[in-house]
Design a protein around this motif. Structure first.
Motif, PDB file in Angstrom:
ATOM      1  N   ALA A   1     -11.067   4.079   0.258  1.00  0.00           N
ATOM      2  CA  ALA A   1     -10.206   3.136   0.970  1.00  0.00           C
ATOM      3  C   ALA A   1     -11.028   2.027   1.623  1.00  0.00           C
ATOM      4  O   ALA A   1     -10.661   0.847   1.560  1.00  0.00           O
ATOM      5  N   ALA A   2     -12.135   2.391   2.246  1.00  0.00           N
ATOM      6  CA  ALA A   2     -12.977   1.407   2.935  1.00  0.00           C
ATOM      7  C   ALA A   2     -13.539   0.381   1.958  1.00  0.00           C
ATOM      8  O   ALA A   2     -13.584  -0.821   2.247  1.00  0.00           O
ATOM      9  N   LYS A   3     -13.948   0.832   0.772  1.00  0.00           N
ATOM     10  CA  LYS A   3     -14.532  -0.092  -0.199  1.00  0.00           C
ATOM     11  C   LYS A   3     -13.476  -0.984  -0.842  1.00  0.00           C
ATOM     12  O   LYS A   3     -13.726  -2.161  -1.117  1.00  0.00           O
ATOM     13  N   ILE A   4     -12.285  -0.441  -1.075  1.00  0.00           N
ATOM     14  CA  ILE A   4     -11.206  -1.262  -1.620  1.00  0.00           C
ATOM     15  C   ILE A   4     -10.784  -2.314  -0.594  1.00  0.00           C
ATOM     16  O   ILE A   4     -10.601  -3.490  -0.926  1.00  0.00           O
ATOM     17  N   ALA A   5     -10.643  -1.899   0.667  1.00  0.00           N
ATOM     18  CA  ALA A   5     -10.270  -2.844   1.722  1.00  0.00           C
ATOM     19  C   ALA A   5     -11.311  -3.948   1.855  1.00  0.00           C
ATOM     20  O   ALA A   5     -10.970  -5.127   2.024  1.00  0.00           O
ATOM     21  N   ALA A   6     -12.583  -3.591   1.757  1.00  0.00           N
ATOM     22  CA  ALA A   6     -13.658  -4.583   1.839  1.00  0.00           C
ATOM     23  C   ALA A   6     -13.573  -5.563   0.681  1.00  0.00           C
ATOM     24  O   ALA A   6     -13.780  -6.772   0.853  1.00  0.00           O
ATOM     25  N   GLY A   7     -13.239  -5.063  -0.512  1.00  0.00           N
ATOM     26  CA  GLY A   7     -13.102  -5.929  -1.679  1.00  0.00           C
ATOM     27  C   GLY A   7     -11.948  -6.906  -1.528  1.00  0.00           C
ATOM     28  O   GLY A   7     -12.045  -8.076  -1.912  1.00  0.00           O
ATOM     29  N   ILE A   8     -10.850  -6.442  -0.949  1.00  0.00           N
ATOM     30  CA  ILE A   8      -9.688  -7.302  -0.738  1.00  0.00           C
ATOM     31  C   ILE A   8     -10.017  -8.385   0.291  1.00  0.00           C
ATOM     32  O   ILE A   8      -9.672  -9.565   0.121  1.00  0.00           O
ATOM     33  N   ARG A   9     -10.679  -8.010   1.363  1.00  0.00           N
ATOM     34  CA  ARG A   9     -11.081  -8.991   2.377  1.00  0.00           C
ATOM     35  C   ARG A   9     -11.991 -10.056   1.782  1.00  0.00           C
ATOM     36  O   ARG A   9     -11.861 -11.250   2.070  1.00  0.00           O
ATOM     37  N   LEU A  10     -12.917  -9.619   0.952  1.00  0.00           N
ATOM     38  CA  LEU A  10     -13.851 -10.551   0.326  1.00  0.00           C
ATOM     39  C   LEU A  10     -13.116 -11.494  -0.624  1.00  0.00           C
ATOM     40  O   LEU A  10     -13.422 -12.693  -0.666  1.00  0.00           O
TER      41      LEU A  10
ATOM     42  N   ILE B   1      -5.764   2.130   3.431  1.00  0.00           N
ATOM     43  CA  ILE B   1      -6.164   0.753   3.131  1.00  0.00           C
ATOM     44  C   ILE B   1      -5.336  -0.225   3.955  1.00  0.00           C
ATOM     45  O   ILE B   1      -5.868  -1.179   4.541  1.00  0.00           O
ATOM     46  N   GLY B   2      -4.018   0.009   4.038  1.00  0.00           N
ATOM     47  CA  GLY B   2      -3.150  -0.859   4.820  1.00  0.00           C
ATOM     48  C   GLY B   2      -3.570  -0.933   6.277  1.00  0.00           C
ATOM     49  O   GLY B   2      -3.621  -2.015   6.872  1.00  0.00           O
ATOM     50  N   SER B   3      -3.892   0.214   6.863  1.00  0.00           N
ATOM     51  CA  SER B   3      -4.318   0.243   8.267  1.00  0.00           C
ATOM     52  C   SER B   3      -5.669  -0.445   8.458  1.00  0.00           C
ATOM     53  O   SER B   3      -5.879  -1.154   9.444  1.00  0.00           O
ATOM     54  N   MET B   4      -6.580  -0.238   7.516  1.00  0.00           N
ATOM     55  CA  MET B   4      -7.888  -0.893   7.597  1.00  0.00           C
ATOM     56  C   MET B   4      -7.743  -2.412   7.531  1.00  0.00           C
ATOM     57  O   MET B   4      -8.442  -3.148   8.234  1.00  0.00           O
ATOM     58  N   LEU B   5      -6.825  -2.885   6.690  1.00  0.00           N
ATOM     59  CA  LEU B   5      -6.606  -4.327   6.565  1.00  0.00           C
ATOM     60  C   LEU B   5      -5.920  -4.897   7.798  1.00  0.00           C
ATOM     61  O   LEU B   5      -6.170  -6.041   8.187  1.00  0.00           O
TER      62      LEU B   5
ATOM     63  N   HIS C   1      -0.386 -10.645   3.016  1.00  0.00           N
ATOM     64  CA  HIS C   1       0.568  -9.939   3.868  1.00  0.00           C
ATOM     65  C   HIS C   1       0.600  -8.466   3.459  1.00  0.00           C
ATOM     66  O   HIS C   1       0.760  -8.156   2.280  1.00  0.00           O
ATOM     67  N   VAL C   2       0.447  -7.576   4.429  1.00  0.00           N
ATOM     68  CA  VAL C   2       0.274  -6.145   4.149  1.00  0.00           C
ATOM     69  C   VAL C   2       1.515  -5.337   4.520  1.00  0.00           C
ATOM     70  O   VAL C   2       2.065  -5.476   5.617  1.00  0.00           O
ATOM     71  N   TYR C   3       1.944  -4.484   3.599  1.00  0.00           N
ATOM     72  CA  TYR C   3       3.021  -3.522   3.839  1.00  0.00           C
ATOM     73  C   TYR C   3       2.479  -2.135   3.510  1.00  0.00           C
ATOM     74  O   TYR C   3       1.869  -1.938   2.464  1.00  0.00           O
ATOM     75  N   GLY C   4       2.728  -1.174   4.400  1.00  0.00           N
ATOM     76  CA  GLY C   4       2.284   0.197   4.186  1.00  0.00           C
ATOM     77  C   GLY C   4       1.025   0.516   4.958  1.00  0.00           C
ATOM     78  O   GLY C   4      -0.062   0.090   4.566  1.00  0.00           O
ATOM     79  N   THR C   5       1.168   1.245   6.054  1.00  0.00           N
ATOM     80  CA  THR C   5       0.032   1.656   6.886  1.00  0.00           C
ATOM     81  C   THR C   5       0.214   3.121   7.276  1.00  0.00           C
ATOM     82  O   THR C   5       1.244   3.731   6.972  1.00  0.00           O
ATOM     83  N   LEU C   6      -0.763   3.668   7.968  1.00  0.00           N
ATOM     84  CA  LEU C   6      -0.631   5.038   8.444  1.00  0.00           C
ATOM     85  C   LEU C   6       0.526   5.153   9.433  1.00  0.00           C
ATOM     86  O   LEU C   6       1.236   6.158   9.459  1.00  0.00           O
ATOM     87  N   GLU C   7       0.721   4.116  10.245  1.00  0.00           N
ATOM     88  CA  GLU C   7       1.806   4.131  11.225  1.00  0.00           C
ATOM     89  C   GLU C   7       3.159   3.932  10.566  1.00  0.00           C
ATOM     90  O   GLU C   7       4.144   4.586  10.933  1.00  0.00           O
ATOM     91  N   GLU C   8       3.216   3.033   9.579  1.00  0.00           N
ATOM     92  CA  GLU C   8       4.461   2.750   8.869  1.00  0.00           C
ATOM     93  C   GLU C   8       4.223   2.824   7.363  1.00  0.00           C
ATOM     94  O   GLU C   8       4.071   1.796   6.697  1.00  0.00           O
TER      95      GLU C   8
ATOM     96  N   CYS D   1       0.852  -1.197   0.000  1.00  0.00           N
ATOM     97  CA  CYS D   1       0.000   0.000   0.000  1.00  0.00           C
ATOM     98  C   CYS D   1       0.883   1.239   0.000  1.00  0.00           C
ATOM     99  O   CYS D   1       1.409   1.647   1.046  1.00  0.00           O
ATOM    100  N   VAL D   2       1.045   1.838  -1.154  1.00  0.00           N
ATOM    101  CA  VAL D   2       1.982   2.944  -1.338  1.00  0.00           C
ATOM    102  C   VAL D   2       1.320   4.287  -1.043  1.00  0.00           C
ATOM    103  O   VAL D   2       0.159   4.513  -1.405  1.00  0.00           O
ATOM    104  N   GLY D   3       2.058   5.187  -0.403  1.00  0.00           N
ATOM    105  CA  GLY D   3       1.532   6.526  -0.141  1.00  0.00           C
ATOM    106  C   GLY D   3       2.065   7.074   1.170  1.00  0.00           C
ATOM    107  O   GLY D   3       2.925   6.474   1.813  1.00  0.00           O
ATOM    108  N   THR D   4       1.549   8.232   1.556  1.00  0.00           N
ATOM    109  CA  THR D   4       2.009   8.874   2.782  1.00  0.00           C
ATOM    110  C   THR D   4       0.836   9.477   3.551  1.00  0.00           C
ATOM    111  O   THR D   4      -0.146   9.936   2.948  1.00  0.00           O
ATOM    112  N   ASP D   5       0.946   9.477   4.872  1.00  0.00           N
ATOM    113  CA  ASP D   5      -0.089  10.082   5.706  1.00  0.00           C
ATOM    114  C   ASP D   5       0.073  11.595   5.811  1.00  0.00           C
ATOM    115  O   ASP D   5      -0.721  12.275   6.455  1.00  0.00           O
ATOM    116  N   ARG D   6       1.099  12.140   5.164  1.00  0.00           N
ATOM    117  CA  ARG D   6       1.336  13.584   5.218  1.00  0.00           C
ATOM    118  C   ARG D   6       0.587  14.357   4.134  1.00  0.00           C
ATOM    119  O   ARG D   6       0.689  15.577   4.050  1.00  0.00           O
ATOM    120  N   SER D   7      -0.114  13.632   3.273  1.00  0.00           N
ATOM    121  CA  SER D   7      -0.870  14.266   2.199  1.00  0.00           C
ATOM    122  C   SER D   7      -2.231  13.584   2.097  1.00  0.00           C
ATOM    123  O   SER D   7      -2.302  12.367   1.937  1.00  0.00           O
TER     124      SER D   7
END
Length: 199
Positions: free
Chosen positions: A169-178, A58-62, A71-78, A43-49
């Motif tokens: 983000a919520a809908k993409i995360a839900a799709g991945i979980r499904l 999405i990473g944090s939701m997952l 296996h998830v890489y990239g969250t709001l924390e990291e 999950c690429v991106g930054t919490d600063r923007s």
């Protein structure tokens, strides 16, 4: 953050406002995810923007409810961003031999395409919207169109509505979980696979 101006070959698109958006996304993923490889979600991106926070959200939701086989890489924390992308790609390949990487990032494009989520085979080019030279990532990718591109990208990203990004983000995360729930995963140990190839 990448840019999307036109459809690529084999690309599928679904709009965030479609009532079956998550279900359609999961169906597209299931058509392409291999059953004998570990799936890594980058999950690429930054919490600063705001506009570029789609991936980390999405990473944090997952990670709130850990996935069983993805296996998830990239969250709001990291976050997984320009400063650590190269090192993280190396770490992924060290930890997960021959993984199938699903890369996720926000993107900019035409005004008429805002809210669209595209799913396609092939690599993602993070940082393209901001003219950054970053390594490509992914065997498959998901791009969420969060705002219009073509001018003052940094300002556009900072002024993207958080509500819009969180909804996507919520809908993409839900799709991945499904997709993970429906997927039949047959683990193939790397050592056994390697021996088989050497015969």
């Amino acid at each position: 953050m990448n840019v999307r101006d036109k459809f690529s070959k084999g690309e599928q698109r679904v709009h965030v406002d479609h009532p079956q958006m998550s279900e359609q996304l999961s169906d597209y993923l299931l058509q392409s995810l291999p059953n004998n490889k570990q799936v890594v979600i980058a999950c690429v991106g930054t919490d600063r923007s705001t506009g570029d926070s789609l991936g980390p959200l999405i990473g944090s939701m997952l990670q709130d409810r850990p996935l069983k086989t993805f296996h998830v890489y990239g969250t709001l924390e990291e976050p997984l961003h320009a400063l650590n992308l190269k090192e993280t790609i190396k770490a992924i390949h060290r930890t997960h031999p021959q993984p199938f990487i699903l890369a996720i990032d926000a993107c900019l494009g035409k005004n008429s395409s805002i809210g669209s989520v595209s799913i396609a085979q092939g690599t993602l080019n993070p940082g393209a919207a901001l003219k950054k030279d970053l390594p490509p990532i992914g065997d498959m990718h998901i791009s969420g169109m969060v705002n219009v591109g073509g001018f003052m990208e940094y300002v556009v990203l900072q002024n993207t509505r958080l509500h819009h990004v969180m909804k996507m983000a919520a809908k993409i995360a839900a799709g991945i979980r499904l997709a993970e729930k429906k997927r039949t995963y047959v683990y193939q140990p790397y050592s056994a696979a390697t021996k088989k190839q050497q015969r």
